[in-house]
Scaffold this active site. Sequence first.
Site, short mmCIF file in Angstrom:
data_model
loop_
_atom_site.label_atom_id
_atom_site.label_comp_id
_atom_site.label_asym_id
_atom_site.label_seq_id
_atom_site.Cartn_x
_atom_site.Cartn_y
_atom_site.Cartn_z
N CYS A 1 -6.73 -112.28 -10.10
CA CYS A 1 -6.33 -111.29 -11.45
C CYS A 1 -4.89 -111.11 -11.30
O CYS A 1 -4.44 -111.12 -10.05
CB CYS A 1 -6.82 -109.84 -11.36
SG CYS A 1 -8.72 -109.71 -11.67
N CYS B 1 -11.01 -103.23 -8.29
CA CYS B 1 -10.98 -103.97 -7.15
C CYS B 1 -10.24 -103.69 -6.29
O CYS B 1 -8.90 -103.49 -6.50
CB CYS B 1 -10.89 -105.57 -7.57
SG CYS B 1 -11.00 -106.51 -6.09
N CYS C 1 -3.90 -123.12 -24.90
CA CYS C 1 -3.70 -122.08 -23.87
C CYS C 1 -2.53 -121.89 -23.41
O CYS C 1 -2.16 -121.31 -22.43
CB CYS C 1 -4.71 -122.53 -22.77
SG CYS C 1 -4.28 -124.39 -22.20
N CYS D 1 -16.28 -109.52 -6.46
CA CYS D 1 -15.26 -109.68 -7.34
C CYS D 1 -15.52 -109.00 -8.69
O CYS D 1 -16.58 -109.20 -9.37
CB CYS D 1 -15.11 -111.16 -7.51
SG CYS D 1 -14.06 -111.70 -9.08
N ASP E 1 -7.15 -129.39 -28.92
CA ASP E 1 -7.45 -128.29 -27.82
C ASP E 1 -6.82 -128.56 -26.32
O ASP E 1 -7.40 -129.03 -25.47
CB ASP E 1 -8.80 -127.76 -27.74
CG ASP E 1 -9.14 -126.76 -26.67
OD1 ASP E 1 -8.06 -125.83 -26.13
OD2 ASP E 1 -10.32 -126.36 -26.35
N TYR F 1 -9.19 -133.90 -26.95
CA TYR F 1 -9.19 -133.04 -25.97
C TYR F 1 -10.53 -132.23 -25.96
O TYR F 1 -10.49 -130.92 -25.86
CB TYR F 1 -8.00 -132.10 -25.74
CG TYR F 1 -6.72 -132.50 -25.99
CD1 TYR F 1 -5.85 -133.23 -25.03
CD2 TYR F 1 -6.20 -132.69 -27.37
CE1 TYR F 1 -4.69 -133.66 -25.21
CE2 TYR F 1 -4.95 -133.27 -27.58
CZ TYR F 1 -4.14 -133.73 -26.57
OH TYR F 1 -2.89 -134.34 -26.94
#
Length: 466
Positions: free
Chosen positions: A80, A71, A418, A163, A391, A315
């Site tokens: 990104c 990109c 995460c 994108c 989670d 969660y």
Amino acid sequence: MKKNDQIIIKIEDIGVNGEGIGKVEGYTLFVKDALIGDTVEAVITKAKKNYGYAKMLRVLEASPYRVERKCPVARQCGGCQIQELSYDAQLDFKTKKVYGNLERIGGFSPEFLDTVMEPICGMEEPFYYRNKAQFPIGTDKEGNIVTGFYAGRTHQIIPNMECALGVPVNQKILQIIVDFMNQYGVSAYNEETARGLVRHVLIRYGFTTKEIMVCLVINGDNLPKSEKLVDKLVRIEGMTSITYSVNKENTNVIMGKEIGVLWGQGYITDYIGDVKYQISPLSFFQVNPVQTEKLYSLALEYAGLKGDETVWDLYCGIGTISLFLAQKAKKVYGVEIVPQAIDDARNNAQINGIENAQFFVGKAEEVLPEYYARYEKEHGEKAYADVIVVDPPRKGCDETLLDTMVEMRPERIVYVSCDSATLARDLKYLCERGYEIQKVKPVDQFPHTVHVEVIIKMQLVEKGEK
Ligand code: SAH
């Protein structure tokens, strides 16, 4: 080291925002746009006592992992962070990040980690994977309608409809919207003056069903000449839902609270595995469906269900993991703090004919302990769970919750994370209270960004009371 000093630096790590990290005479510098493996010339932009920031001037010796970016606006756009790093090197970096946090914060030895770490699950095609995109609409200096992305941490729009993370049809839709606005004099919202109509365009795409949703976020009660726009959009194959959302607040929140239908239905449908989900403009839904299916399949495998288990999914969002597991368990309880997500979860359970899932609105760290205490009072015995899945968001699990989990002593805990730093902290806590890590598997849900998901299988080893 002081501001404006020019230095030569070898980049050895990647920071939380994708910047390169290296050392000069023991002094740590964060260098924007420099890649791991590069040797660059840079100028110091900010010097603190123990570390500083620098801007790359030129690459002296390119990293062997440097690749051509796909990109053209990858550097300016905030979406990104590591597109110029080869995909293999990205996966390697993410694996090391998880490994490093488990060792440093979790206190697990490298010898132990070597026995439980599984290879990272990457994508075969790490581009065009996102099923959702939100494009801001604005005007450039000449007053032309533009759309694209906000430059990293600002609200300046970098014009770009192509994108490389989103689906190719986004471009076609955006072009139709921009042309429509130009032709009929429909204005773009201006954040500074809080005037103008069209603020954002939300596009969602069902990877399995090929259904498309377009939602225009507007600073007004209706979209003039919307029938002209609808006429054009419905010609796109797969168009299923065209809606608008009214947002007149001068805030950073993108979506308004109400949705109006311009054409078709107010939602699209998509699948993860065999489970069907209805997704409205306001629903939360995982953005990388290909990797999500792999992640949930791992959750199912790690949960080791035979059919008669009681499972808690904490969660749970819109119940995605809960419904996946409900197919193989006796009973699944889901807990989530956002009431609308629980409405979606219940609806999704219903459209799939899943009757063994029950959902609670509330904080996991309140709902589970309260349920546990109430159950003991009412039944004279401890509430039982075979498997607990968590989670949590970045901050990880609350200690009150971990304590209740430990009291319930499920055979297995599956932890989806995460943020491997808070994960490491929580795993340490659980391992000190009778659990053992059996598997650690990073899953790359967000290629070209610095984010990494990890899924963990834990087993109860000390069966007795604490
Ligand atoms: N498991 C879901 C969503 C995970 S994201 C999925 O895979 O789709 C984390 C979720 O935790 C979010 O939906 C967020 O709203 C919710 N959440 C945040 N804090 C919470 C808390 N204290 N108790 C319960 N849910 C919480």
